[in-house]
Write an enzyme that holds these catalytic residues in place. Structure first.
Site, PDB file in Angstrom:
ATOM      1  N   HIS A 138       0.872  -1.184   0.000  1.00 27.99           N
ATOM      2  CA  HIS A 138       0.000   0.000   0.000  1.00 27.99           C
ATOM      3  C   HIS A 138       0.905   1.229   0.000  1.00 27.99           C
ATOM      4  O   HIS A 138       2.021   1.190   0.521  1.00 27.99           O
ATOM      5  CB  HIS A 138      -0.826  -0.056   1.298  1.00 27.99           C
ATOM      6  CG  HIS A 138      -1.893   0.980   1.433  1.00 27.99           C
ATOM      7  ND1 HIS A 138      -1.631   2.275   1.811  1.00 27.99           N
ATOM      8  CD2 HIS A 138      -3.244   0.910   1.263  1.00 27.99           C
ATOM      9  CE1 HIS A 138      -2.762   2.945   1.880  1.00 27.99           C
ATOM     10  NE2 HIS A 138      -3.755   2.137   1.544  1.00 27.99           N
ATOM     11  N   ASP A 215       3.018  -4.654   8.015  1.00 26.00           N
ATOM     12  CA  ASP A 215       1.811  -3.846   7.878  1.00 26.00           C
ATOM     13  C   ASP A 215       0.630  -4.800   8.008  1.00 26.00           C
ATOM     14  O   ASP A 215       0.339  -5.571   7.090  1.00 26.00           O
ATOM     15  CB  ASP A 215       1.848  -3.149   6.510  1.00 26.00           C
ATOM     16  CG  ASP A 215       0.538  -2.451   6.168  1.00 26.00           C
ATOM     17  OD1 ASP A 215      -0.455  -2.639   6.907  1.00 26.00           O
ATOM     18  OD2 ASP A 215       0.512  -1.741   5.153  1.00 26.00           O
ATOM     19  N   GLN A 218      -4.630  -5.135   6.860  1.00 26.30           N
ATOM     20  CA  GLN A 218      -5.647  -6.020   6.279  1.00 26.30           C
ATOM     21  C   GLN A 218      -5.614  -7.418   6.895  1.00 26.30           C
ATOM     22  O   GLN A 218      -6.400  -8.278   6.493  1.00 26.30           O
ATOM     23  CB  GLN A 218      -5.439  -6.138   4.762  1.00 26.30           C
ATOM     24  CG  GLN A 218      -5.602  -4.838   4.012  1.00 26.30           C
ATOM     25  CD  GLN A 218      -7.026  -4.292   4.059  1.00 26.30           C
ATOM     26  OE1 GLN A 218      -7.975  -5.005   4.405  1.00 26.30           O
ATOM     27  NE2 GLN A 218      -7.175  -3.023   3.730  1.00 26.30           N
ATOM     28  N   LYS A 241     -10.491  -0.566  10.411  1.00 25.66           N
ATOM     29  CA  LYS A 241     -10.685  -1.752   9.563  1.00 25.66           C
ATOM     30  C   LYS A 241     -11.038  -2.972  10.420  1.00 25.66           C
ATOM     31  O   LYS A 241     -11.328  -4.043   9.902  1.00 25.66           O
ATOM     32  CB  LYS A 241      -9.415  -2.029   8.753  1.00 25.66           C
ATOM     33  CG  LYS A 241      -9.083  -0.900   7.757  1.00 25.66           C
ATOM     34  CD  LYS A 241      -7.862  -1.219   6.967  1.00 25.66           C
ATOM     35  CE  LYS A 241      -7.247  -0.005   6.306  1.00 25.66           C
ATOM     36  NZ  LYS A 241      -7.994   0.481   5.139  1.00 25.66           N
ATOM     37  N   CYS A 379      -4.787   2.587  -3.573  1.00 22.70           N
ATOM     38  CA  CYS A 379      -3.532   3.061  -2.962  1.00 22.70           C
ATOM     39  C   CYS A 379      -2.414   2.038  -3.169  1.00 22.70           C
ATOM     40  O   CYS A 379      -1.578   1.835  -2.275  1.00 22.70           O
ATOM     41  CB  CYS A 379      -3.692   3.360  -1.479  1.00 22.70           C
ATOM     42  SG  CYS A 379      -4.831   4.688  -1.175  1.00 22.70           S
TER      43      CYS A 379
HETATM   44  C1  LIG Z   1      -2.411  -2.784   3.615  1.00 23.21           C
HETATM   45  C2  LIG Z   1      -2.721  -1.401   4.109  1.00 23.21           C
HETATM   46  N1  LIG Z   1      -1.758  -0.702   4.715  1.00 23.21           N
HETATM   47  C3  LIG Z   1      -1.975   0.525   5.192  1.00 23.21           C
HETATM   48  C4  LIG Z   1      -3.190   1.138   5.070  1.00 23.21           C
HETATM   49  C5  LIG Z   1      -3.382   2.511   5.619  1.00 23.21           C
HETATM   50  O1  LIG Z   1      -4.276   2.498   6.676  1.00 23.21           O
HETATM   51  P1  LIG Z   1      -4.803   3.847   7.334  1.00 23.21           P
HETATM   52  O2  LIG Z   1      -5.322   4.689   6.199  1.00 23.21           O
HETATM   53  O3  LIG Z   1      -5.874   3.403   8.265  1.00 23.21           O
HETATM   54  O4  LIG Z   1      -3.639   4.483   8.018  1.00 23.21           O
HETATM   55  C6  LIG Z   1      -4.224   0.466   4.435  1.00 23.21           C
HETATM   56  C7  LIG Z   1      -5.532   1.116   4.231  1.00 23.21           C
HETATM   57  O5  LIG Z   1      -6.243   0.828   3.294  1.00 23.21           O
HETATM   58  C8  LIG Z   1      -3.985  -0.852   3.951  1.00 23.21           C
HETATM   59  O6  LIG Z   1      -4.955  -1.545   3.337  1.00 23.21           O
END
Ligand SMILES: Cc1ncc(COP(=O)(O)O)c(C=O)c1O
Length: 422
Positions: A138, A215, A218, A241, A379
């Site tokens: 992401h 990370d 998900q 999430k 993203c």
């Molecule tokens: C794999 C992953 N990493 C990071 C993020 C970023 O999360 P946040 O916008 O809640 O900081 C997301 C959000 O869609 C994500 O799917």
């Protein structure tokens, strides 16, 4: 203090069944009509809906217990502090961290990764050293490292994936053997649903002397995570999430690493003593929580963790995998559909394109059918580049989705194809 109700629907008697209707009853937002159709919410990977228990806990906190934390001697401040620190303990248990001081509350995954990049990376990386990512990250696990590379002269290296959306492990091992200082990898891909073999990736990286950030944005809504068993150095996730509030998330970090890192931001809460000459920083985790924190967010997150834990992540995974397999099979029966992301191990996401239809147009038609999907690059522009598409349609599942909703999605796709004459 009277505690709000915060338990999930009672588990089925045999401990194996999953009563999705009972779960759905806990989510008020699901029971509405959109464009005069019953809402079908297939966008939980972007942000999940909230159960009544979370909404009620946040409301209860503001109605009865709110004050600033850690500073007051009065009753309300003590309640707020207990609620906030209680949520930290729930997050610790949820990740099986060794100590509560290893749980830092942040705004979300994005802030957690920026914290590590700036606090750990900026003080440790030198020009020419490497930060290893994967092709399926992401943007929030790419851009903070690019900023860091710009500041330090470090370089990004990228482990590629194959056309199923799986990491090329031989290439990953080769890149790890070059000795990157930091390896940052997503546990589950938000654009493809791929579950990465993080156990193996972490042990290879640690054997090569790298520190590893996972990370988990998900992953935590779908899989049980044990940071001690994984032996990662950092693990990040977002509350929203995970059926919790927005604006709250968790950075787990190993205590020794967090102790050795400088603060990310300066201000109140993160200090013990301040003069104009110097400052003595507070103990962990407060050293990384400058300013008044998102207390209500943490309270809501704690209740979301309770909710999901009461349902049981194994039962959740079984249910979600059933709906995922059903969706994958139904999509495969359609002509003119290309599924993007066909890894053997996947969680809760189907991503696809419809021949002859831009994903945004498909998303708009589906919306008029009451079906909320995401259409875009998610993203993850490098993933789109890999597959040679500008965007995909993504249906992402949560604990409340059903096979019947997938049938409605399939019918909706039929409408899209009919409308565009494809
Ligand atoms: C794999 C992953 N990493 C990071 C993020 C970023 O999360 P946040 O916008 O809640 O900081 C997301 C959000 O869609 C994500 O799917």
């Amino acid at each position: 203090m009277s505690a709000p109700r915060h338990t999930a629907s009672a588990p089925a008697a045999n401990g194996r069944d999953y009563d999705v209707e009972q779960v759905r009853a806990d989510f008020p937002a699901l029971h509405q009509r959109v464009h005069d159709k019953p809402l079908i919410y297939l966008d939980s990977a972007a942000s999940a809906q909230k159960p009544e228990a979370v909404i009620e806990a946040v409301s209860h906190y503001y109605r009865h217990d709110h004050a600033n934390v850690h500073r007051g001697v009065h009753e309300l401040s003590e309640r707020a502090t207990n609620a906030y620190e209680g949520a930290r303990e729930k997050a610790r248990r949820f990740l099986n961290a060794r100590a509560a001081c290893e749980i830092v509350f942040v705004r979300g995954t994005t802030e957690a990764i920026n914290l590590v990049a700036q606090s750990y990376g900026r003080t440790r990386l030198a020009a020419g050293e490497e930060i290893l990512l994967t092709e399926m990250e992401h943007h929030s696990n790419i851009v903070p490292w690019q900023l860091l590379a710009g500041q330090t002269g470090a370089r990004l290296a990228v482990a590629p994936m194959n056309d199923d959306g799986e990491i090329e492990m031989a290439e990953y091992a080769r890149l790890v053997a070059r000795g990157p200082k930091i390896v940052a990898v997503t546990h589950v891909s938000n654009s493809l649903g791929t579950i990465n073999p993080v156990d193996e990736m972490i042990s290879l990286a640690r054997a090569a002397g790298a520190i590893v950030l996972i990370d988990g944005a998900q992953a935590v809504p779908h899989l049980a995570v044990d940071v001690q068993a994984l032996d990662c150095d950092f693990y990040a996730f977002s509350g929203h999430k995970l059926y919790g509030p927005t604006g709250i998330g968790v950075l787990y970090g190993k205590q020794a690493l967090l102790e050795a890192m400088p603060p990310y931001q300066g201000g109140g809460e993160m200090i013990k003593r301040v003069t104009f000459e110097d400052t003595e920083y507070n103990d962990l985790p407060h050293k990384f929580e400058a300013g008044t924190p998102n207390i209500a967010g943490a309270v809501g997150l704690g209740v979301a963790i309770d909710y999901l834990s009461d349902l049981g992540l194994e039962r959740v995974a079984r249910h979600e995998n059933d709906v995922l397999e059903y969706a994958t099979g139904r999509l495969a029966e359609l002509s003119g559909i290309r599924q993007i992301g066909t890894a053997r191990e996947r969680a809760s996401i189907v991503s696809f394109s419809i021949d002859g239809v831009h994903p945004h147009d498909a998303g708009t038609v589906l919306d008029h059918e009451g079906i909320a999907v995401r259409a875009g690059h998610h993203c993850a522009m490098p993933v789109m580049q890999h597959f040679g598409v500008p965007a995909t349609v993504r249906a992402s599942l949560g604990i409340y989705n059903t096979r019947e909703e997938i049938d409605a999605l399939i019918a909706g796709i039929g409408k899209v194809q009919e409308l565009f004459g494809v």
